[in-house]
Design a protein around this motif. Structure first.
Motif, mmCIF file in Angstrom:
data_model
loop_
_atom_site.group_PDB
_atom_site.id
_atom_site.type_symbol
_atom_site.label_atom_id
_atom_site.label_comp_id
_atom_site.label_asym_id
_atom_site.label_seq_id
_atom_site.Cartn_x
_atom_site.Cartn_y
_atom_site.Cartn_z
ATOM 1 N N VAL A 185 -51.817 -25.922 -28.109
ATOM 2 C CA VAL A 185 -50.945 -26.809 -27.341
ATOM 3 C C VAL A 185 -50.432 -27.961 -28.213
ATOM 4 O O VAL A 185 -49.244 -28.288 -28.200
ATOM 5 C CB VAL A 185 -51.692 -27.365 -26.107
ATOM 6 C CG1 VAL A 185 -50.838 -28.372 -25.371
ATOM 7 C CG2 VAL A 185 -52.130 -26.234 -25.200
ATOM 8 N N VAL A 186 -51.329 -28.571 -28.987
ATOM 9 C CA VAL A 186 -50.961 -29.725 -29.797
ATOM 10 C C VAL A 186 -49.978 -29.335 -30.896
ATOM 11 O O VAL A 186 -49.028 -30.079 -31.177
ATOM 12 C CB VAL A 186 -52.224 -30.385 -30.403
ATOM 13 C CG1 VAL A 186 -51.857 -31.472 -31.381
ATOM 14 C CG2 VAL A 186 -53.111 -30.928 -29.309
ATOM 15 N N GLY A 187 -50.159 -28.183 -31.506
ATOM 16 C CA GLY A 187 -49.289 -27.737 -32.598
ATOM 17 C C GLY A 187 -47.814 -27.678 -32.224
ATOM 18 O O GLY A 187 -46.978 -28.284 -32.909
ATOM 19 N N PRO A 188 -47.448 -26.966 -31.154
ATOM 20 C CA PRO A 188 -46.035 -26.935 -30.774
ATOM 21 C C PRO A 188 -45.481 -28.299 -30.355
ATOM 22 O O PRO A 188 -44.305 -28.579 -30.596
ATOM 23 C CB PRO A 188 -45.999 -25.961 -29.595
ATOM 24 C CG PRO A 188 -47.177 -25.094 -29.775
ATOM 25 C CD PRO A 188 -48.221 -25.971 -30.404
ATOM 26 N N VAL A 189 -46.320 -29.150 -29.770
ATOM 27 C CA VAL A 189 -45.853 -30.484 -29.392
ATOM 28 C C VAL A 189 -45.501 -31.291 -30.645
ATOM 29 O O VAL A 189 -44.457 -31.953 -30.708
ATOM 30 C CB VAL A 189 -46.912 -31.215 -28.536
ATOM 31 C CG1 VAL A 189 -46.556 -32.672 -28.345
ATOM 32 C CG2 VAL A 189 -47.081 -30.517 -27.205
ATOM 33 N N VAL A 190 -46.357 -31.221 -31.663
ATOM 34 C CA VAL A 190 -46.085 -31.914 -32.920
ATOM 35 C C VAL A 190 -44.845 -31.324 -33.596
ATOM 36 O O VAL A 190 -44.006 -32.058 -34.128
ATOM 37 C CB VAL A 190 -47.317 -31.853 -33.852
ATOM 38 C CG1 VAL A 190 -46.995 -32.367 -35.238
ATOM 39 C CG2 VAL A 190 -48.466 -32.637 -33.245
ATOM 40 N N SER A 191 -44.713 -29.997 -33.571
ATOM 41 C CA SER A 191 -43.533 -29.364 -34.164
ATOM 42 C C SER A 191 -42.259 -29.774 -33.436
ATOM 43 O O SER A 191 -41.229 -30.025 -34.068
ATOM 44 C CB SER A 191 -43.667 -27.837 -34.123
ATOM 45 O OG SER A 191 -44.655 -27.407 -35.016
ATOM 46 N N LEU A 192 -42.322 -29.852 -32.131
ATOM 47 C CA LEU A 192 -41.155 -30.281 -31.360
ATOM 48 C C LEU A 192 -40.776 -31.727 -31.687
ATOM 49 O O LEU A 192 -39.597 -32.047 -31.853
ATOM 50 C CB LEU A 192 -41.429 -30.134 -29.866
ATOM 51 C CG LEU A 192 -40.276 -30.494 -28.936
ATOM 52 C CD1 LEU A 192 -39.084 -29.586 -29.184
ATOM 53 C CD2 LEU A 192 -40.718 -30.394 -27.496
#
Length: 65
Positions: free
Chosen positions: A41-48
């Motif tokens: 969950v955290v990975g895509p949020v940071v990428s976004l």
């Protein structure tokens, strides 16, 4: 100078977010984050957030001659 900073920060965030997501999914082993669902969950949020920073950085560089 603001444009370069945001571009660098955005690119770094996209790469780190992607690595965190892949580690969370279990594709990269050898880390405490391997298999941790929170990183999925955290990975895509940071990428976004990195993509948003890239977009803002590109826009600010276009406006200045």
């Amino acid at each position: 100078m603001r444009g370069w900073f945001l571009l660098t920060l955005g690119l770094l965030a996209v790469v780190i977010g992607a690595v965190w997501m892949v580690q969370g999914l279990g594709f990269v082993e050898g880390s405490v984050m391997t298999g941790g669902r929170i990183w999925v969950v955290v990975g895509p949020v940071v990428s976004l957030a990195g993509l948003v920073a890239l977009w803002i950085g590109l826009r600010s560089r276009r406006r200045r001659p």
